[in-house]
Design an enzyme around this catalytic site. Structure first.
Site, mmCIF file in Angstrom:
data_model
loop_
_atom_site.group_PDB
_atom_site.id
_atom_site.type_symbol
_atom_site.label_atom_id
_atom_site.label_comp_id
_atom_site.label_asym_id
_atom_site.label_seq_id
_atom_site.Cartn_x
_atom_site.Cartn_y
_atom_site.Cartn_z
ATOM 1 N N THR A 87 0.872 -1.176 0.000
ATOM 2 C CA THR A 87 0.000 0.000 0.000
ATOM 3 C C THR A 87 0.906 1.222 0.000
ATOM 4 O O THR A 87 1.664 1.432 0.956
ATOM 5 C CB THR A 87 -0.893 0.028 1.264
ATOM 6 O OG1 THR A 87 -1.636 -1.183 1.312
ATOM 7 C CG2 THR A 87 -1.847 1.208 1.217
ATOM 8 N N LYS A 162 -7.916 1.458 -3.080
ATOM 9 C CA LYS A 162 -7.559 1.034 -1.716
ATOM 10 C C LYS A 162 -7.716 2.192 -0.715
ATOM 11 O O LYS A 162 -8.310 2.029 0.353
ATOM 12 C CB LYS A 162 -6.109 0.534 -1.725
ATOM 13 C CG LYS A 162 -5.465 0.359 -0.384
ATOM 14 C CD LYS A 162 -5.732 -0.984 0.230
ATOM 15 C CE LYS A 162 -5.170 -1.056 1.644
ATOM 16 N NZ LYS A 162 -5.472 -2.296 2.308
ATOM 17 N N LYS A 237 -1.637 5.197 8.561
ATOM 18 C CA LYS A 237 -0.864 5.259 7.313
ATOM 19 C C LYS A 237 -1.811 5.443 6.118
ATOM 20 O O LYS A 237 -1.597 6.304 5.261
ATOM 21 C CB LYS A 237 -0.052 3.964 7.141
ATOM 22 C CG LYS A 237 0.604 3.838 5.783
ATOM 23 C CD LYS A 237 1.196 2.457 5.519
ATOM 24 C CE LYS A 237 1.619 2.349 4.062
ATOM 25 N NZ LYS A 237 2.115 1.048 3.673
#
Ligand code: NAD
Length: 290
Positions: A87, A162, A237
Protein backbone atom coordinates in the site's frame (compact mmCIF):
# COMPACT_ATOMS: atom_id res chain seq x y z
CA UNK A 1 5.87 -19.28 -13.24
CA UNK A 2 9.27 -18.16 -12.02
CA UNK A 3 8.57 -15.52 -9.38
CA UNK A 4 10.81 -13.10 -7.47
CA UNK A 5 9.37 -11.92 -4.14
CA UNK A 6 10.83 -8.85 -2.42
CA UNK A 7 9.63 -8.02 1.11
CA UNK A 8 8.84 -11.11 3.18
CA UNK A 9 7.26 -9.50 6.24
CA UNK A 10 3.90 -10.23 7.89
CA UNK A 11 2.07 -10.17 4.56
CA UNK A 12 4.77 -11.10 2.02
CA UNK A 13 5.93 -14.32 3.72
CA UNK A 14 2.56 -16.12 3.67
CA UNK A 15 1.81 -14.84 0.14
CA UNK A 16 5.15 -16.22 -1.11
CA UNK A 17 4.53 -19.50 0.75
CA UNK A 18 1.14 -19.88 -0.95
CA UNK A 19 2.70 -19.31 -4.39
CA UNK A 20 5.29 -22.01 -3.67
CA UNK A 21 2.56 -24.42 -2.47
CA UNK A 22 0.67 -23.84 -5.72
CA UNK A 23 3.72 -25.10 -7.66
CA UNK A 24 5.45 -21.85 -8.63
CA UNK A 25 9.22 -21.46 -8.50
CA UNK A 26 9.71 -18.64 -5.95
CA UNK A 27 12.93 -16.81 -5.02
CA UNK A 28 12.68 -14.31 -2.16
CA UNK A 29 14.68 -11.46 -0.69
CA UNK A 30 14.27 -9.47 2.52
CA UNK A 31 17.13 -7.77 4.40
CA UNK A 32 15.55 -8.53 7.78
CA UNK A 33 12.86 -11.23 7.63
CA UNK A 34 13.51 -14.94 7.07
CA UNK A 35 12.49 -16.77 3.90
CA UNK A 36 9.50 -19.12 4.23
CA UNK A 37 9.96 -22.86 3.65
CA UNK A 38 10.15 -23.81 -0.01
CA UNK A 39 11.15 -20.32 -1.17
CA UNK A 40 14.74 -19.97 -2.45
CA UNK A 41 16.74 -17.30 -0.65
CA UNK A 42 18.52 -14.63 -2.70
CA UNK A 43 21.30 -12.53 -1.21
CA UNK A 44 20.14 -9.30 -2.83
CA UNK A 45 17.02 -7.86 -4.48
CA UNK A 46 18.57 -7.82 -7.99
CA UNK A 47 19.59 -11.47 -7.60
CA UNK A 48 16.00 -12.44 -6.70
CA UNK A 49 14.55 -11.08 -9.94
CA UNK A 50 16.88 -12.69 -12.51
CA UNK A 51 14.95 -14.51 -15.28
CA UNK A 52 11.63 -14.11 -13.45
CA UNK A 53 8.28 -13.94 -15.25
CA UNK A 54 6.79 -11.85 -12.43
CA UNK A 55 8.43 -9.90 -9.59
CA UNK A 56 6.22 -9.15 -6.58
CA UNK A 57 7.04 -6.45 -4.04
CA UNK A 58 5.36 -6.22 -0.59
CA UNK A 59 7.05 -3.27 1.10
CA UNK A 60 6.32 -0.76 3.86
CA UNK A 61 5.92 2.47 1.85
CA UNK A 62 6.36 4.39 -1.42
CA UNK A 63 9.87 5.63 -0.67
CA UNK A 64 11.17 2.08 -0.14
CA UNK A 65 9.25 0.87 -3.19
CA UNK A 66 10.94 3.55 -5.35
CA UNK A 67 14.40 2.60 -4.08
CA UNK A 68 13.78 -1.13 -4.62
CA UNK A 69 12.46 -0.34 -8.12
CA UNK A 70 15.71 1.52 -8.91
CA UNK A 71 17.66 -1.54 -7.76
CA UNK A 72 15.73 -4.28 -9.55
CA UNK A 73 14.34 -2.86 -12.80
CA UNK A 74 17.71 -3.02 -14.61
CA UNK A 75 18.00 -6.74 -13.74
CA UNK A 76 14.45 -7.74 -14.76
CA UNK A 77 13.81 -9.65 -18.00
CA UNK A 78 12.14 -7.60 -20.78
CA UNK A 79 8.44 -8.42 -20.99
CA UNK A 80 8.24 -9.59 -17.37
CA UNK A 81 5.77 -8.03 -14.89
CA UNK A 82 6.56 -5.77 -11.93
CA UNK A 83 3.67 -6.48 -9.54
CA UNK A 84 3.60 -4.22 -6.49
CA UNK A 85 1.17 -5.34 -3.77
CA UNK A 86 2.28 -2.83 -1.09
CA UNK A 87 0.00 0.00 0.00
CA UNK A 88 1.74 3.17 -1.20
CA UNK A 89 0.88 6.67 -2.43
CA UNK A 90 -0.70 6.93 -5.86
CA UNK A 91 2.18 9.03 -7.21
CA UNK A 92 4.82 6.43 -6.30
CA UNK A 93 2.71 3.68 -7.87
CA UNK A 94 2.42 5.65 -11.12
CA UNK A 95 6.11 6.66 -11.13
CA UNK A 96 7.32 3.08 -10.65
CA UNK A 97 4.97 1.79 -13.37
CA UNK A 98 6.26 4.46 -15.78
CA UNK A 99 9.87 3.61 -14.96
CA UNK A 100 9.22 -0.13 -15.46
CA UNK A 101 7.39 0.40 -18.77
CA UNK A 102 10.19 2.62 -20.06
CA UNK A 103 12.52 -0.38 -19.61
CA UNK A 104 10.25 -2.77 -21.55
CA UNK A 105 8.48 -4.28 -18.54
CA UNK A 106 4.78 -4.53 -17.69
CA UNK A 107 3.55 -3.08 -14.40
CA UNK A 108 0.61 -3.64 -12.05
CA UNK A 109 -0.14 -1.92 -8.74
CA UNK A 110 -2.32 -4.27 -6.70
CA UNK A 111 -2.70 -3.42 -3.02
CA UNK A 112 -4.65 -5.88 -0.93
CA UNK A 113 -7.40 -6.04 1.60
CA UNK A 114 -7.74 -8.94 4.06
CA UNK A 115 -4.74 -8.58 6.38
CA UNK A 116 -2.37 -11.27 7.63
CA UNK A 117 -5.26 -13.74 8.06
CA UNK A 118 -6.25 -13.32 4.41
CA UNK A 119 -2.62 -13.54 3.26
CA UNK A 120 -2.17 -16.82 5.14
CA UNK A 121 -5.47 -18.34 4.03
CA UNK A 122 -5.03 -17.16 0.42
CA UNK A 123 -8.26 -15.14 0.58
CA UNK A 124 -7.01 -11.59 -0.08
CA UNK A 125 -8.86 -9.13 -2.28
CA UNK A 126 -6.63 -7.43 -4.88
CA UNK A 127 -7.46 -4.06 -6.42
CA UNK A 128 -5.34 -3.67 -9.51
CA UNK A 129 -4.15 -0.87 -11.79
CA UNK A 130 -2.32 -1.43 -15.08
CA UNK A 131 -2.88 -2.58 -18.65
CA UNK A 132 -5.26 -5.42 -19.62
CA UNK A 133 -2.25 -7.36 -20.87
CA UNK A 134 -0.39 -7.10 -17.55
CA UNK A 135 -3.51 -7.89 -15.51
CA UNK A 136 -4.17 -11.03 -17.59
CA UNK A 137 -0.66 -12.36 -16.84
CA UNK A 138 -0.86 -11.92 -13.06
CA UNK A 139 -4.52 -12.96 -12.68
CA UNK A 140 -3.45 -16.61 -12.09
CA UNK A 141 -1.30 -15.45 -9.15
CA UNK A 142 -4.16 -13.41 -7.68
CA UNK A 143 -6.25 -16.60 -7.82
CA UNK A 144 -3.64 -18.37 -5.66
CA UNK A 145 -3.09 -15.56 -3.13
CA UNK A 146 -6.66 -14.30 -2.98
CA UNK A 147 -10.33 -14.87 -3.59
CA UNK A 148 -11.06 -11.77 -5.65
CA UNK A 149 -9.20 -9.41 -7.97
CA UNK A 150 -10.78 -6.29 -9.46
CA UNK A 151 -9.07 -4.59 -12.39
CA UNK A 152 -9.78 -0.96 -11.48
CA UNK A 153 -8.12 0.84 -14.41
CA UNK A 154 -4.73 2.19 -15.45
CA UNK A 155 -1.61 2.44 -13.25
CA UNK A 156 -2.41 3.90 -9.82
CA UNK A 157 -6.08 2.86 -9.96
CA UNK A 158 -5.48 -0.01 -7.52
CA UNK A 159 -3.95 2.34 -4.94
CA UNK A 160 -6.75 4.87 -5.54
CA UNK A 161 -9.41 2.23 -4.82
CA UNK A 162 -7.56 1.03 -1.72
CA UNK A 163 -7.22 4.46 -0.06
CA UNK A 164 -10.83 5.44 -0.86
CA UNK A 165 -12.04 2.16 0.70
CA UNK A 166 -9.87 2.64 3.77
CA UNK A 167 -10.93 6.27 4.18
CA UNK A 168 -14.52 5.00 4.43
CA UNK A 169 -13.37 2.29 6.85
CA UNK A 170 -11.57 4.73 9.20
CA UNK A 171 -14.45 7.22 9.22
CA UNK A 172 -17.01 4.46 9.77
CA UNK A 173 -15.07 2.88 12.63
CA UNK A 174 -14.87 6.22 14.42
CA UNK A 175 -18.61 6.82 13.89
CA UNK A 176 -19.43 3.35 15.22
CA UNK A 177 -17.20 3.79 18.29
CA UNK A 178 -18.49 7.24 19.19
CA UNK A 179 -22.09 6.03 18.82
CA UNK A 180 -21.42 3.12 21.23
CA UNK A 181 -19.82 5.53 23.73
CA UNK A 182 -22.85 7.84 23.47
CA UNK A 183 -25.23 4.88 23.86
CA UNK A 184 -23.32 3.83 27.03
CA UNK A 185 -23.83 7.27 28.55
CA UNK A 186 -27.51 7.19 27.60
CA UNK A 187 -27.82 3.89 29.52
CA UNK A 188 -28.50 1.79 26.41
CA UNK A 189 -27.43 -1.86 26.55
CA UNK A 190 -24.68 -2.59 23.98
CA UNK A 191 -26.27 -5.79 22.75
CA UNK A 192 -29.57 -3.95 22.14
CA UNK A 193 -27.66 -1.19 20.36
CA UNK A 194 -26.07 -3.84 18.10
CA UNK A 195 -29.39 -5.63 17.51
CA UNK A 196 -30.99 -2.39 16.32
CA UNK A 197 -28.16 -0.78 14.34
CA UNK A 198 -26.94 -3.96 12.62
CA UNK A 199 -30.39 -4.32 11.03
CA UNK A 200 -31.13 -0.59 10.58
CA UNK A 201 -29.80 2.21 8.39
CA UNK A 202 -26.70 2.69 10.59
CA UNK A 203 -25.38 -0.76 9.72
CA UNK A 204 -21.87 -1.10 8.32
CA UNK A 205 -19.00 -3.56 8.06
CA UNK A 206 -17.48 -2.08 11.25
CA UNK A 207 -20.71 -2.69 13.17
CA UNK A 208 -21.89 -5.95 11.63
CA UNK A 209 -18.66 -7.86 10.91
CA UNK A 210 -16.01 -6.22 13.12
CA UNK A 211 -17.96 -4.86 16.07
CA UNK A 212 -15.70 -2.73 18.34
CA UNK A 213 -17.67 -3.68 21.49
CA UNK A 214 -16.38 -6.85 23.24
CA UNK A 215 -18.87 -9.70 23.53
CA UNK A 216 -21.20 -8.20 20.94
CA UNK A 217 -21.63 -9.42 17.36
CA UNK A 218 -19.28 -11.89 15.65
CA UNK A 219 -15.83 -12.51 17.19
CA UNK A 220 -13.50 -9.56 16.49
CA UNK A 221 -10.27 -8.05 17.91
CA UNK A 222 -12.43 -6.39 20.63
CA UNK A 223 -12.88 -9.92 22.03
CA UNK A 224 -9.11 -10.39 22.13
CA UNK A 225 -8.21 -7.32 24.19
CA UNK A 226 -7.97 -5.24 20.97
CA UNK A 227 -4.87 -7.05 19.69
CA UNK A 228 -4.65 -6.41 15.90
CA UNK A 229 -6.30 -7.39 13.51
CA UNK A 230 -5.65 -4.23 11.67
CA UNK A 231 -3.34 -2.02 13.74
CA UNK A 232 -4.24 1.62 14.42
CA UNK A 233 -0.91 2.78 12.97
CA UNK A 234 -1.69 1.00 9.65
CA UNK A 235 -5.07 2.73 9.56
CA UNK A 236 -3.25 6.03 10.18
CA UNK A 237 -0.86 5.26 7.31
CA UNK A 238 -3.78 4.69 4.91
CA UNK A 239 -5.65 7.80 6.09
CA UNK A 240 -2.50 9.85 5.50
CA UNK A 241 -2.23 8.41 1.99
CA UNK A 242 -5.86 9.35 1.28
CA UNK A 243 -5.29 12.95 2.46
CA UNK A 244 -2.07 13.18 0.43
CA UNK A 245 -4.03 12.06 -2.63
CA UNK A 246 -6.95 14.41 -1.85
CA UNK A 247 -4.53 17.31 -1.64
CA UNK A 248 -2.88 16.37 -4.95
CA UNK A 249 -6.23 16.42 -6.83
CA UNK A 250 -7.92 19.20 -4.80
CA UNK A 251 -10.69 16.99 -3.38
CA UNK A 252 -12.62 18.19 -0.32
CA UNK A 253 -12.52 15.33 2.26
CA UNK A 254 -13.34 16.79 5.70
CA UNK A 255 -14.38 13.49 7.29
CA UNK A 256 -11.24 11.77 6.02
CA UNK A 257 -9.19 14.66 7.44
CA UNK A 258 -10.95 14.41 10.82
CA UNK A 259 -10.39 10.63 10.90
CA UNK A 260 -6.70 11.10 10.11
CA UNK A 261 -6.34 13.71 12.89
CA UNK A 262 -8.06 11.43 15.43
CA UNK A 263 -5.98 8.35 14.57
CA UNK A 264 -2.86 10.49 14.59
CA UNK A 265 -3.60 11.70 18.16
CA UNK A 266 -4.59 8.17 19.20
CA UNK A 267 -1.42 6.53 17.83
CA UNK A 268 1.12 9.23 18.63
CA UNK A 269 -0.10 10.68 21.93
CA UNK A 270 -2.59 8.32 23.54
CA UNK A 271 -0.90 4.91 23.45
CA UNK A 272 -2.98 3.55 20.55
CA UNK A 273 0.07 2.18 18.69
CA UNK A 274 -0.01 -1.62 18.59
CA UNK A 275 -3.74 -1.80 19.32
CA UNK A 276 -6.42 -2.72 16.81
CA UNK A 277 -8.05 0.25 15.07
CA UNK A 278 -11.32 -0.64 16.83
CA UNK A 279 -9.67 0.34 20.17
CA UNK A 280 -11.14 3.77 19.41
CA UNK A 281 -14.12 2.54 21.48
CA UNK A 282 -12.28 2.29 24.85
CA UNK A 283 -10.69 5.63 23.93
CA UNK A 284 -14.10 7.33 23.56
CA UNK A 285 -15.44 5.53 26.67
CA UNK A 286 -12.91 7.34 28.86
CA UNK A 287 -13.55 10.78 27.40
CA UNK A 288 -15.87 13.67 28.14
CA UNK A 289 -17.44 16.24 25.87
CA UNK A 290 -14.94 19.02 26.59
P1 NAD B 1 6.10 -5.68 7.32
O1 NAD B 1 6.81 -4.52 7.93
O2 NAD B 1 5.81 -6.88 8.17
O3 NAD B 1 6.92 -6.20 6.02
C1 NAD B 1 7.63 -5.38 5.15
C2 NAD B 1 8.93 -6.09 4.83
O4 NAD B 1 9.65 -5.31 3.87
C3 NAD B 1 9.84 -6.25 6.05
O5 NAD B 1 10.12 -7.63 6.28
C4 NAD B 1 11.11 -5.47 5.66
O6 NAD B 1 12.31 -6.08 6.14
C5 NAD B 1 11.03 -5.51 4.15
N1 NAD B 1 11.83 -4.47 3.54
C6 NAD B 1 12.02 -3.20 3.96
N2 NAD B 1 12.89 -2.57 3.14
C7 NAD B 1 13.24 -3.47 2.17
C8 NAD B 1 14.09 -3.42 1.04
N3 NAD B 1 14.76 -2.30 0.74
N4 NAD B 1 14.22 -4.52 0.28
C9 NAD B 1 13.54 -5.66 0.58
N5 NAD B 1 12.70 -5.76 1.64
C10 NAD B 1 12.57 -4.67 2.42
O7 NAD B 1 4.75 -5.09 6.70
P2 NAD B 1 3.45 -5.91 6.23
O8 NAD B 1 2.47 -5.93 7.34
O9 NAD B 1 3.90 -7.18 5.58
O10 NAD B 1 2.87 -4.91 5.12
C11 NAD B 1 3.43 -4.82 3.82
C12 NAD B 1 2.56 -3.90 2.98
O11 NAD B 1 1.22 -4.43 2.95
C13 NAD B 1 2.44 -2.49 3.53
O12 NAD B 1 2.46 -1.59 2.46
C14 NAD B 1 1.10 -2.49 4.26
O13 NAD B 1 0.51 -1.20 4.31
C15 NAD B 1 0.31 -3.43 3.37
N6 NAD B 1 -0.82 -4.08 4.05
C16 NAD B 1 -0.65 -4.65 5.28
C17 NAD B 1 -1.73 -5.26 5.91
C18 NAD B 1 -1.59 -5.89 7.28
O14 NAD B 1 -2.61 -6.22 7.89
N7 NAD B 1 -0.37 -6.11 7.76
C19 NAD B 1 -2.98 -5.30 5.27
C20 NAD B 1 -3.12 -4.76 3.99
C21 NAD B 1 -2.02 -4.14 3.40
Amino acid sequence: MKIGFIGLGNMGAPMAANLFSAGHDVTGFDPAASVPEGVDKATSAPEAVIDCDVVITMLPNGEILRSVADEIIPSMRKGSVFLDCSTVDVESARAVAKQAEAEGLLAVDAPVSGGVGGATAGTLTFMAGGSEEAFAIVKALFDVMGQKAVHCGESGAGQSAKICNNMILGVTMIATCEAFALADKLGLDRQKMFDVVSTSSGYSWTMNAYCPAPGVGPKSPADNDYKPGFASELMLKDLRLSQQAAEAVDADTPMGQAAMDLYSTFVEQEGGKGTDFSAMLPRFEKRHRS
